[in-house]
Enzyme design. Structure first.
Site, PDB file in Angstrom:
ATOM      1  N   TYR A 178      39.448  42.275  30.430  1.00 44.68           N
ATOM      2  CA  TYR A 178      40.163  41.560  30.796  1.00 44.68           C
ATOM      3  C   TYR A 178      41.139  41.199  31.058  1.00 44.68           C
ATOM      4  O   TYR A 178      41.439  40.617  30.401  1.00 44.68           O
ATOM      5  CB  TYR A 178      39.391  40.846  32.241  1.00 44.68           C
ATOM      6  CG  TYR A 178      39.432  39.460  32.174  1.00 44.68           C
ATOM      7  CD1 TYR A 178      40.590  38.306  31.950  1.00 44.68           C
ATOM      8  CD2 TYR A 178      38.602  38.714  31.119  1.00 44.68           C
ATOM      9  CE1 TYR A 178      40.210  36.809  31.546  1.00 44.68           C
ATOM     10  CE2 TYR A 178      38.669  37.978  30.962  1.00 44.68           C
ATOM     11  CZ  TYR A 178      39.719  36.198  30.885  1.00 44.68           C
ATOM     12  OH  TYR A 178      39.917  35.426  30.871  1.00 44.68           O
ATOM     13  N   CYS A 179      42.316  41.764  31.601  1.00 43.73           N
ATOM     14  CA  CYS A 179      43.493  41.157  32.424  1.00 43.73           C
ATOM     15  C   CYS A 179      43.889  40.767  33.583  1.00 43.73           C
ATOM     16  O   CYS A 179      42.943  40.155  34.184  1.00 43.73           O
ATOM     17  CB  CYS A 179      44.321  42.148  31.921  1.00 43.73           C
ATOM     18  SG  CYS A 179      44.667  43.902  32.164  1.00 43.73           S
ATOM     19  N   THR A 180      45.000  41.004  34.366  1.00 41.78           N
ATOM     20  CA  THR A 180      45.622  40.909  35.368  1.00 41.78           C
ATOM     21  C   THR A 180      45.577  41.840  35.969  1.00 41.78           C
ATOM     22  O   THR A 180      44.975  41.491  37.678  1.00 41.78           O
ATOM     23  CB  THR A 180      47.227  40.774  35.287  1.00 41.78           C
ATOM     24  OG1 THR A 180      47.476  39.080  33.951  1.00 41.78           O
ATOM     25  CG2 THR A 180      47.228  40.099  36.498  1.00 41.78           C
ATOM     26  N   ILE A 207      41.736  40.445  37.120  1.00 43.65           N
ATOM     27  CA  ILE A 207      41.207  39.220  37.876  1.00 43.65           C
ATOM     28  C   ILE A 207      41.856  39.371  39.019  1.00 43.65           C
ATOM     29  O   ILE A 207      41.489  38.643  39.815  1.00 43.65           O
ATOM     30  CB  ILE A 207      42.584  38.496  36.807  1.00 43.65           C
ATOM     31  CG1 ILE A 207      42.131  38.280  35.387  1.00 43.65           C
ATOM     32  CG2 ILE A 207      42.333  36.848  38.144  1.00 43.65           C
ATOM     33  CD1 ILE A 207      43.153  37.180  34.972  1.00 43.65           C
TER      34      ILE A 207
END
Length: 317
Positions: A178-180, A207
């Site tokens: 996952y990332c932003t 996110i």
């Protein structure tokens, strides 16, 4: 209803003559009155823009009218004021610097980890055969991360490939990256697959989308964003503050840039230490002769400085 919006988006799609497209894109955004930061590369677009609701709708219509970018998914935040001061649109070799000698080794348009919608990610993340992997930089995950996530000691995403060997111990697990907003996971998951990992997933929309569609459950702390807001709340289910002041260790959700422009480091600092150190990360930076005035926000904008009567340039603050 708030008057402004901020759009976070990306799209991997080949752009012919991307350097010229970047110049044309900048002109369109300026004519429209948007502010923001966009990267254009041969491999696609990566941007965050902000403006009135009408300006943002016109921009999204413009992107979708170009058949190359139909896969673009905009994450939309309603905001009280524009999230940027200026409009920048630049051509670069990649929309996310991979750190690979040959970036063509991976191609996110052809092979990446399986996309998980927020509710699917939430359902899978606590299983025994799953590892949650944060592919963001130190200053991002120091501010907030998923509960039980593995974080990497990297300053930039281009450092990610060098960490692959450390992740080899998890090859028999399902890897949930996952990332932003999802863009880094496209390359991270593709690289993991290229390196022999078999069961790789990615949180679709990152996110930000998880917060909007799944309430942000079990995301601890705040999410770092690349605009004037610096950090946003994600978790409306079981929120908790996990970041601490670098100087005194007190729990704080506040992240700033060091007031010393030659340092300019992202770090977490409570208000008390902020005022005591005048926005600097240390006494040495506080005493630096070029230290910028601190107004409590820790956000600094580049401003024009006259060099002489004939020439004006932008200083690198």
């Amino acid at each position: 209803m708030k008057a402004y919006q901020t759009l976070l988006y990306y799209c991997y799609s080949h752009i012919q003559d991307a350097e010229q497209y970047a110049a044309d894109h900048l002109k369109f955004c300026k004519d429209l009155g948007l502010t923001g930061r966009i990267i254009v590369a041969d491999e696609g677009l990566n941007g965050t823009v902000s403006g009135t609701r009408e300006q943002c709708k016109a921009y999204m219509d413009y992107i979708y009218a170009d058949g190359r970018f139909n896969a673009t998914e905009f994450k939309i935040d309603d905001v009280d004021e524009p999230s940027f001061m200026k409009m920048h649109c630049r051509y670069k070799s990649e929309i996310v610097h991979s750190g690979l000698k040959d970036p063509h080794v991976i191609d996110p348009t052809k092979k990446t980890g399986k996309h998980l919608e927020p509710t699917e990610f939430m359902e899978m993340k606590d299983r025994d055969d799953v590892v949650i992997l944060d592919v963001r930089s130190n200053y991002e995950h120091n501010l907030g991360k998923f509960k039980n996530a593995i974080t990497l000691d990297i300053d930039n995403f281009r450092d990610f490939p060098a960490m692959i060997n450390e992740l080899a111990q998890y090859k028999d697990k399902k890897i949930l990256t996952y990332c932003t907003g999802g863009i880094k996971c496209e390359k991270a998951s593709a690289l993991l697959l290229h390196e022999g990992f078999k069961d790789v997933y990615q949180l679709h929309g990152g996110i930000i989308k998880y917060g909007k569609e799944a309430g942000g459950k079990d995301f601890e702390g705040k999410c770092y964003v690349f605009d004037n807001r610096i950090a946003v709340d994600v978790n409306s289910v079981n929120p908790v503050v996990v970041s601490t002041c670098r100087n005194c260790g007190k729990t704080t959700p506040k992240m700033i840039n060091c007031a010393n422009p030659e340092c300019n480091e992202h770090f977490t600092q409570c208000d008390e230490c902020g005022w005591e150190l005048d926005g600097a990360c240390s006494t040495a930076c506080k005493e630096h002769p070029r230290k910028r005035p601190y107004d409590g926000t820790g956000y600094y904008v580049k401003v024009p400085q006259p060099i002489n009567k004939k020439k004006v340039t932008l200083t690198s603050l």
